[in-house]
Design a protein around this motif. Structure first.
Motif, PDB file in Angstrom:
ATOM      1  N   SER A  38       0.848  -1.196   0.000  1.00  0.00           N
ATOM      2  CA  SER A  38       0.000   0.000   0.000  1.00  0.00           C
ATOM      3  C   SER A  38       0.884   1.246   0.000  1.00  0.00           C
ATOM      4  CB  SER A  38      -0.887   0.010   1.243  1.00  0.00           C
ATOM      5  OG  SER A  38      -0.079   0.255   2.397  1.00  0.00           O
ATOM      6  N   GLY A  39       0.283   2.402  -0.255  1.00  0.00           N
ATOM      7  CA  GLY A  39       1.042   3.661  -0.264  1.00  0.00           C
ATOM      8  C   GLY A  39       1.762   3.917   1.049  1.00  0.00           C
ATOM      9  N   GLY A  40       1.058   3.652   2.151  1.00  0.00           N
ATOM     10  CA  GLY A  40       1.666   3.871   3.467  1.00  0.00           C
ATOM     11  C   GLY A  40       2.827   2.929   3.711  1.00  0.00           C
ATOM     12  N   GLU A  41       2.656   1.676   3.288  1.00  0.00           N
ATOM     13  CA  GLU A  41       3.735   0.695   3.465  1.00  0.00           C
ATOM     14  C   GLU A  41       4.926   1.032   2.574  1.00  0.00           C
ATOM     15  OE1 GLU A  41       0.724  -3.003   4.578  1.00  0.00           O
ATOM     16  OE2 GLU A  41       1.440  -2.738   2.525  1.00  0.00           O
ATOM     17  N   GLN A  42       4.656   1.545   1.373  1.00  0.00           N
ATOM     18  CA  GLN A  42       5.755   1.957   0.493  1.00  0.00           C
ATOM     19  C   GLN A  42       6.536   3.115   1.103  1.00  0.00           C
ATOM     20  OE1 GLN A  42       4.765   2.564  -3.627  1.00  0.00           O
ATOM     21  NE2 GLN A  42       3.795   0.573  -3.832  1.00  0.00           N
ATOM     22  N   GLN A  43       5.821   4.039   1.771  1.00  0.00           N
ATOM     23  CA  GLN A  43       6.522   5.145   2.433  1.00  0.00           C
ATOM     24  C   GLN A  43       7.387   4.615   3.577  1.00  0.00           C
ATOM     25  OE1 GLN A  43       6.674   8.490   1.549  1.00  0.00           O
ATOM     26  NE2 GLN A  43       8.283   8.460   3.075  1.00  0.00           N
ATOM     27  N   PRO A  86       7.193  13.205   3.073  1.00  0.00           N
ATOM     28  CA  PRO A  86       6.826  11.856   3.521  1.00  0.00           C
ATOM     29  C   PRO A  86       5.325  11.613   3.639  1.00  0.00           C
ATOM     30  CG  PRO A  86       7.720  13.142   5.346  1.00  0.00           C
ATOM     31  CD  PRO A  86       7.963  13.933   4.094  1.00  0.00           C
ATOM     32  N   SER A  87       4.504  12.676   3.740  1.00  0.00           N
ATOM     33  CA  SER A  87       3.061  12.444   3.919  1.00  0.00           C
ATOM     34  C   SER A  87       2.293  12.472   2.611  1.00  0.00           C
ATOM     35  CB  SER A  87       2.471  13.488   4.878  1.00  0.00           C
ATOM     36  OG  SER A  87       2.249  14.716   4.208  1.00  0.00           O
ATOM     37  N   GLU A 147       8.167  19.288   3.607  1.00  0.00           N
ATOM     38  CA  GLU A 147       6.801  18.780   3.799  1.00  0.00           C
ATOM     39  C   GLU A 147       5.778  19.857   3.444  1.00  0.00           C
ATOM     40  OE1 GLU A 147       3.782  16.898   4.091  1.00  0.00           O
ATOM     41  OE2 GLU A 147       5.395  15.606   4.816  1.00  0.00           O
ATOM     42  N   GLN A 148       4.828  19.486   2.555  1.00  0.00           N
ATOM     43  CA  GLN A 148       3.724  20.393   2.204  1.00  0.00           C
ATOM     44  C   GLN A 148       2.791  20.619   3.395  1.00  0.00           C
ATOM     45  OE1 GLN A 148       1.956  21.444  -1.184  1.00  0.00           O
ATOM     46  NE2 GLN A 148       4.104  21.925  -1.493  1.00  0.00           N
ATOM     47  N   ASN A 149       2.647  19.581   4.214  1.00  0.00           N
ATOM     48  CA  ASN A 149       1.750  19.675   5.372  1.00  0.00           C
ATOM     49  C   ASN A 149       2.482  20.434   6.498  1.00  0.00           C
ATOM     50  OD1 ASN A 149       0.198  19.216   7.686  1.00  0.00           O
ATOM     51  ND2 ASN A 149      -0.442  17.182   7.023  1.00  0.00           N
ATOM     52  N   ALA A 150       2.404  21.751   6.416  1.00  0.00           N
ATOM     53  CA  ALA A 150       3.172  22.594   7.343  1.00  0.00           C
ATOM     54  C   ALA A 150       2.757  22.364   8.788  1.00  0.00           C
ATOM     55  CB  ALA A 150       2.998  24.071   6.971  1.00  0.00           C
TER      56      ALA A 150
END
Length: 235
Positions: free
Chosen positions: A137-142, A162-163, A192-195
């Motif tokens: 999954s995307g989370g596991e790939q990260q 990373p998010s 990170e875009q998520n400031a």
């Protein structure tokens, strides 16, 4: 000082992507670079790790000028990057992906110890050791991308978005692990875009706009800054 970036300029052809940025990171810190798409955040990380050559300026790691070193030499000095978009090797197993992260090392016992340390942070990877990277999954790939980055036992980990693309519950988990990795002694430079999330884990931060640093401060100072709140924290 662990990392020092001085007056860095980078061009992509006629585009002046970084326009004389300077910043530093002390041993043990999490420092974040925040800014909109195209501000120069990823370019900064690529230049530090030797994937891009600056047109002017310098990068120092532990006081050594690493500006012109090839990327593999920079990894062996203790800097590892987890790239934007994860970039795992889809046809390889989880185990093989992790082993690729240790390509600068030769001691099998130490590599095995590093893998166990990665499993302590990412137990899910241990459960999927023989699974192909592309089927995660995307989370596991990260998690795999971060684990691979840790296999070279870096002193400094460069994390690029990373998010990105992860569900909120997984974002929380990834940032919990980022804190944990830092508490175990790895310094982190985080793009990170998520400031909001970035400033929740960082000690200090720098705000980039069109290739320049326009603001810097502690995470608390940036969270309380009206300009930052309006532009990056939703008011």
């Amino acid at each position: 000082m662990l990392l020092q970036v001085e007056n860095l300029h980078v061009h992509y052809g006629a585009i002046h992507a970084l326009q004389g940025i300077s910043f530093h990171l002390e041993q043990g810190e999490i420092v974040t670079l925040i800014g909109a798409n195209g501000a120069g955040k990823s370019t900064t990380l690529k230049t530090i790790c030797g994937l891009l050559r600056p047109t002017a300026g310098a990068v120092y790691f532990r006081g050594q000028d690493i500006t012109r070193l090839p990327a593999h030499k920079i990894v062996s000095l203790g800097i590892s990057q987890v790239p934007e978009g994860r970039r795992i090797f889809a046809p390889l197993t989880v185990r093989e992906n992790l082993e690729m992260g240790a390509y600068t090392r030769s001691d099998r016992r130490e590599i095995a110890e590093s893998m166990e340390r990665v499993f302590a942070s990412f137990p899910r990877l241990k459960e999927r050791l023989d699974q192909l990277g592309g089927t995660l999954s995307g989370g596991e790939q990260q998690m795999l991308a971060m684990g691979r980055g840790l296999m070279s036992r870096p002193e400094l980990l460069l994390l690029d978005e990373p998010s990105m693309g992860l569900a909120p519950i997984l974002v929380e988990e990834i940032f919990r692990i980022i804190r944990e990795i830092n508490q175990q002694g790895t310094s982190i430079l985080l793009v990170e875009q998520n400031a909001h999330m970035a400033l929740s884990v960082a000690n200090r931060g720098y705000v980039l706009e069109t290739g320049r640093i326009v603001l810097e401060g502690t995470a608390a100072e940036l969270r309380d800054n009206a300009q930052v709140r309006a532009a990056y924290l939703g008011g």
